[in-house]
Every structure is written in C-alpha cells, then in structure tokens.
Design an enzyme around this catalytic site. Sequence first.
Site, short mmCIF file in Angstrom:
data_model
loop_
_atom_site.label_atom_id
_atom_site.label_comp_id
_atom_site.label_asym_id
_atom_site.label_seq_id
_atom_site.Cartn_x
_atom_site.Cartn_y
_atom_site.Cartn_z
N ARG A 260 -72.16 -76.61 104.88
CA ARG A 260 -73.23 -75.62 104.64
C ARG A 260 -73.51 -74.75 105.86
NH1 ARG A 260 -75.11 -80.28 102.23
NH2 ARG A 260 -74.86 -80.23 99.96
N GLU B 33 -61.16 -46.00 112.57
CA GLU B 33 -62.54 -46.52 112.55
C GLU B 33 -63.30 -46.06 113.80
OE1 GLU B 33 -63.82 -47.99 109.94
OE2 GLU B 33 -62.13 -48.88 108.85
N GLU C 150 -77.38 -54.39 104.01
CA GLU C 150 -77.05 -53.14 103.31
C GLU C 150 -77.93 -52.92 102.09
OE1 GLU C 150 -72.75 -52.71 103.37
OE2 GLU C 150 -72.90 -51.08 101.91
N ARG D 70 -76.78 -49.39 106.56
CA ARG D 70 -75.43 -49.93 106.78
C ARG D 70 -74.37 -49.19 105.95
NH1 ARG D 70 -73.86 -56.21 108.02
NH2 ARG D 70 -71.66 -55.79 108.38
N HIS E 245 -60.90 -46.42 99.65
CA HIS E 245 -60.70 -47.54 98.71
C HIS E 245 -59.92 -47.08 97.49
CE1 HIS E 245 -64.33 -49.77 100.63
NE2 HIS E 245 -63.21 -50.02 101.26
N HIS F 17 -55.43 -49.99 105.95
CA HIS F 17 -56.80 -49.57 105.64
C HIS F 17 -57.21 -48.35 106.49
CE1 HIS F 17 -60.99 -49.81 104.55
NE2 HIS F 17 -61.33 -50.01 105.81
P1 NAD Z 1 -55.12 -57.96 110.08
O1 NAD Z 1 -56.09 -58.98 110.46
O2 NAD Z 1 -54.25 -58.19 108.89
O3 NAD Z 1 -54.18 -57.66 111.32
C1 NAD Z 1 -53.18 -56.68 111.18
C2 NAD Z 1 -51.82 -57.23 111.59
O4 NAD Z 1 -51.76 -57.28 113.01
C3 NAD Z 1 -51.54 -58.64 111.12
O5 NAD Z 1 -50.17 -58.74 110.79
C4 NAD Z 1 -51.85 -59.49 112.35
O6 NAD Z 1 -51.16 -60.70 112.37
C5 NAD Z 1 -51.41 -58.59 113.44
N1 NAD Z 1 -52.09 -58.79 114.71
C6 NAD Z 1 -53.41 -58.97 114.91
N2 NAD Z 1 -53.67 -58.96 116.22
C7 NAD Z 1 -52.50 -58.82 116.85
C8 NAD Z 1 -52.13 -58.73 118.21
N3 NAD Z 1 -53.02 -58.74 119.20
N4 NAD Z 1 -50.81 -58.61 118.50
C9 NAD Z 1 -49.88 -58.55 117.50
N5 NAD Z 1 -50.17 -58.58 116.21
C10 NAD Z 1 -51.48 -58.71 115.89
O7 NAD Z 1 -55.82 -56.52 109.87
P2 NAD Z 1 -57.12 -55.83 110.47
O8 NAD Z 1 -56.87 -54.39 110.34
O9 NAD Z 1 -57.50 -56.37 111.80
O10 NAD Z 1 -58.26 -56.28 109.45
C11 NAD Z 1 -58.22 -55.91 108.11
C12 NAD Z 1 -59.12 -56.83 107.35
O11 NAD Z 1 -60.44 -56.71 107.87
C13 NAD Z 1 -59.22 -56.54 105.88
O12 NAD Z 1 -59.10 -57.74 105.15
C14 NAD Z 1 -60.61 -55.96 105.70
O13 NAD Z 1 -61.15 -56.24 104.43
C15 NAD Z 1 -61.36 -56.63 106.79
N6 NAD Z 1 -62.54 -55.91 107.27
C16 NAD Z 1 -63.70 -56.60 107.36
C17 NAD Z 1 -64.83 -55.97 107.85
C18 NAD Z 1 -66.09 -56.74 108.01
O14 NAD Z 1 -67.12 -56.14 108.31
N7 NAD Z 1 -66.05 -58.05 107.88
C19 NAD Z 1 -64.78 -54.63 108.24
C20 NAD Z 1 -63.58 -53.96 108.15
C21 NAD Z 1 -62.44 -54.61 107.66
N1 GLY Z 2 -67.38 -52.45 107.72
C1 GLY Z 2 -68.59 -52.14 107.05
C2 GLY Z 2 -69.71 -53.07 107.35
O1 GLY Z 2 -69.60 -53.94 108.18
O2 GLY Z 2 -70.73 -52.93 106.76
#
Ligand code: NAD
Ligand code: GLY
Length: 370
Positions: A126, A190, A240, A247, A258, A271
């Site tokens: 939890r 971003e 949000e 947010r 999207h 993305h």
């Molecule tokens: P990711 O985590 O898939 O990383 C991208 C690629 O880079 C992967 O293949 C990973 O293994 C590789 N990688 C990561 N760090 C590395 C490094 N230092 N050296 C070599 N390779 C590396 O992608 P991302 O763009 O970081 O994140 C995308 C995800 O984040 C999505 O699932 C999205 O929904 C989520 N997201 C969440 C929020 C939130 O607020 N929680 C906001 C934006 C995106």
């Molecule tokens: N990436 C959008 C949020 O964190 O709200």
Amino acid sequence: MENSSPLTPLAVALGERAYFIHIGPAQSAAAVDAAASLLNGKRAAFIVTSPVLAAAHPALFSAFRAAGATVHTTSVDGEHAKRIGELERLWEALAAARMDRHGVVFAVGGGVIGDLAGFAAASYLRGVDFIQVPTTLLAMVDSAVGGKTGINLSAGKNLAGAFYQPRAVYADTALLATLPPREFAAGMAEVIKYGLLGDRALFDQLALAGRLSWDHPALPDIIRRCCASKAAIVSEDERETAPEGGRALLNLGHTFAHAIENVAGYGEYLHGEAVSVGLILATRLSAALGLLDASALPAVEHLLGKNNLPVALRKPLPVDALMDAMRRDKKVRQGALRFVLLRALGESITQFVDDDALVRRLWLEAGAGN
Ligand code: NAD
Ligand code: GLY
C-alpha cells in the site's frame, strides 16, 4: 525565475510530500550515497532499471550493489515494459527481496521505468517510498517530476496508475552521454514546450543557443528551468483538477501528438517527435484563432527544426482518423475540443475550440491526407 546555480536543489512545494530535485553531472553518485545511507539505517534499497540501462552503465549498478542494494532489471526495454505482467514481476521481486514498509524503490531509467517503478512503489504494501533517477532528457524535465505513475492497458496508454510523488529526484546529466541522439532530440521537444507554455526567457535562450547536447554547459540549468516550471504548476494543481489552465497546460501540443501516435501506431513516432508536430499545430491554431501574432510562427518552427525534430507529418495520415483520435483523447464539451493555446511565446491558456473545419485544415497543411 529565481537566480541560483543548477547545483542548488530545487524544491517541489507539496506540503508534507515536498521533495528536492538534484540536477548536475554527478547526481547518480549522490543517488548511490542516498541508497547507502538508507541501508546503513537498516532500510532496504531496491533498484529498478531496464536491460539497456544495465548494459550502458554497469559501474552505476555495481555501485548500487556494492552499497547493499538489490537491482531488478525489467524483462524488456521501452514502452512494452509498462504493462501488468512486468508490474506483477516487479511486485513479486519486491516480495522475494523481503522489502518491508521502510524500504525504498529507486527508479533508474527513462519515463517507462519511472512510471512502472513509481506505480509499483505506490501499490506494494500500500505504498513504499520511491526515488527517481531519470536517465533520459524527457524523464529529467517531465516524467520524473510531478508524481504521475502507471502502466498501459490494451485499451490505451497510462490507463491504470496513481498520483504518487517521489521522495527525491537525482538527475545526472552525465548519464545522457549514452542516450541515442534521437531520444535526446525527443526530450528537447518537451524542453521547448516549457519555453512556449510559460518561460519566454527559456525560449529565447534556446533560440540563441546552438543545438544542445548532453555535455553542453547550459544543459543542467535548462533542465532546472523546466523542472521549476513543472514544480510550480504541479504544486498549484497536483491532480489536474483546475477548471482552466493548471496542470493541463503541460499538455501543450499533446492533443495533436496523442492523435499522431495513435493513428501512426505507437513506436512510429517517439513521443517527443509527435509533440514537436503538435507544438507546431497548437501554435498555428493559436494564430488562426487570433490569439497569437502570426509573426511568432517561424521562430517556433526554426527552433524545433534546429533540434532535429519534425515540423510536419513524415507520411500522410488520414485526417478523419486524426480528428476521431483527438475526440477520443481529450475532454469534449458540446462538441468542442479542449486545447492548450498560446497568447504569446511563453504564455498559454486552455480553451475549447468548436471549429472542426479549421482543425482539419491545419492537419492537412501539416501533411495529413484525405
Ligand atoms: P523510455 O523510458 O522508453 O526511454 C527511451 C529509450 O532510451 C529506452 O530504450 C531506454 O532504455 C533508453 N535509455 C534511457 N536512458 C538511457 C541512457 N541514459 N542511455 C542509453 N539509453 C537510455 O522513454 P522516455 O522518453 O524516457 O519516457 C517515455 C515514457 O514516459 C512514456 O511511457 C510516457 O507515457 C511516460 N511519460 C510519463 C510522464 C509522467 O508525468 N509520468 C510524462 C511524460 C511521459
Ligand atoms: N506530463 C504531464 C504531467 O505530468 O502532467
């Protein structure tokens, strides 16, 4: 904007859930130290990472192990790891390591690992504490901050999750040395988004700078500025729920993005690449509605293009499918879609737009097909 060094920790003001973001080229060593001091205090430290990270930074994981931490590697890399099977595997590994309520989960990876490990931490026993160690530029400026965690369902992305804030964020820019250039560029979308939505000085700084790289001396400060914008927004509207702005402003360009990801098929565009096209479309929509002076458009296109980001669709996608995807994705009120729009570079608002013909035209101008 406050005047402080990138090395000064940045506070996210959330009352008793407040935490600090540490940014700079040695912060993974600080994360190892944090794990070591937890272990010295008889608290378990459980590290979650991906196969690619484990292979790219073996010394970091050896250091965590030497401090006494357990390291858990996901079975797959990338978006496919954000699924229930991988979450179950992680819960079982936490139980097998006899993690108790005093233990701490460290997410060492990009947004995928942060979202997955954050949700595991939110739900195991939890809720146990967790610490974000983001390793992509996108995770450093966005996903590691603000407490959105979760996994994907077959019905769509991020459909199961929790708001669960980390206890600390350690963003080590040196880890970006191994990040593929395309992933770095996606993170820049971003970064540029933050300039557009609320930080004109950041936009101008990015416009004047050459193309950034992981070792650019300005990068820690730029990451810090983005985190400061997100922290300010999240501390005002954590879940949000604000009826206007709040947010949701962080979704600038995302209503379009999207739809691109959905129609092109996930994985076709990173993305951040879809966000880049979305930022162009949101800027053009703002100008077409008379909110933004059209003379601002070339600067936005130039900045995204300079950072190796797409400013139009790579191949035509059907406009009807894009319009349908937008309607499914975002709040619709009496047929009107809700967008984040610009009043100026560095000033954004949320607004409903009921002119479908205009939105269709903008899609077609950005390379969509009939
Ligand atoms: P990711 O985590 O898939 O990383 C991208 C690629 O880079 C992967 O293949 C990973 O293994 C590789 N990688 C990561 N760090 C590395 C490094 N230092 N050296 C070599 N390779 C590396 O992608 P991302 O763009 O970081 O994140 C995308 C995800 O984040 C999505 O699932 C999205 O929904 C989520 N997201 C969440 C929020 C939130 O607020 N929680 C906001 C934006 C995106
Ligand atoms: N990436 C959008 C949020 O964190 O709200």
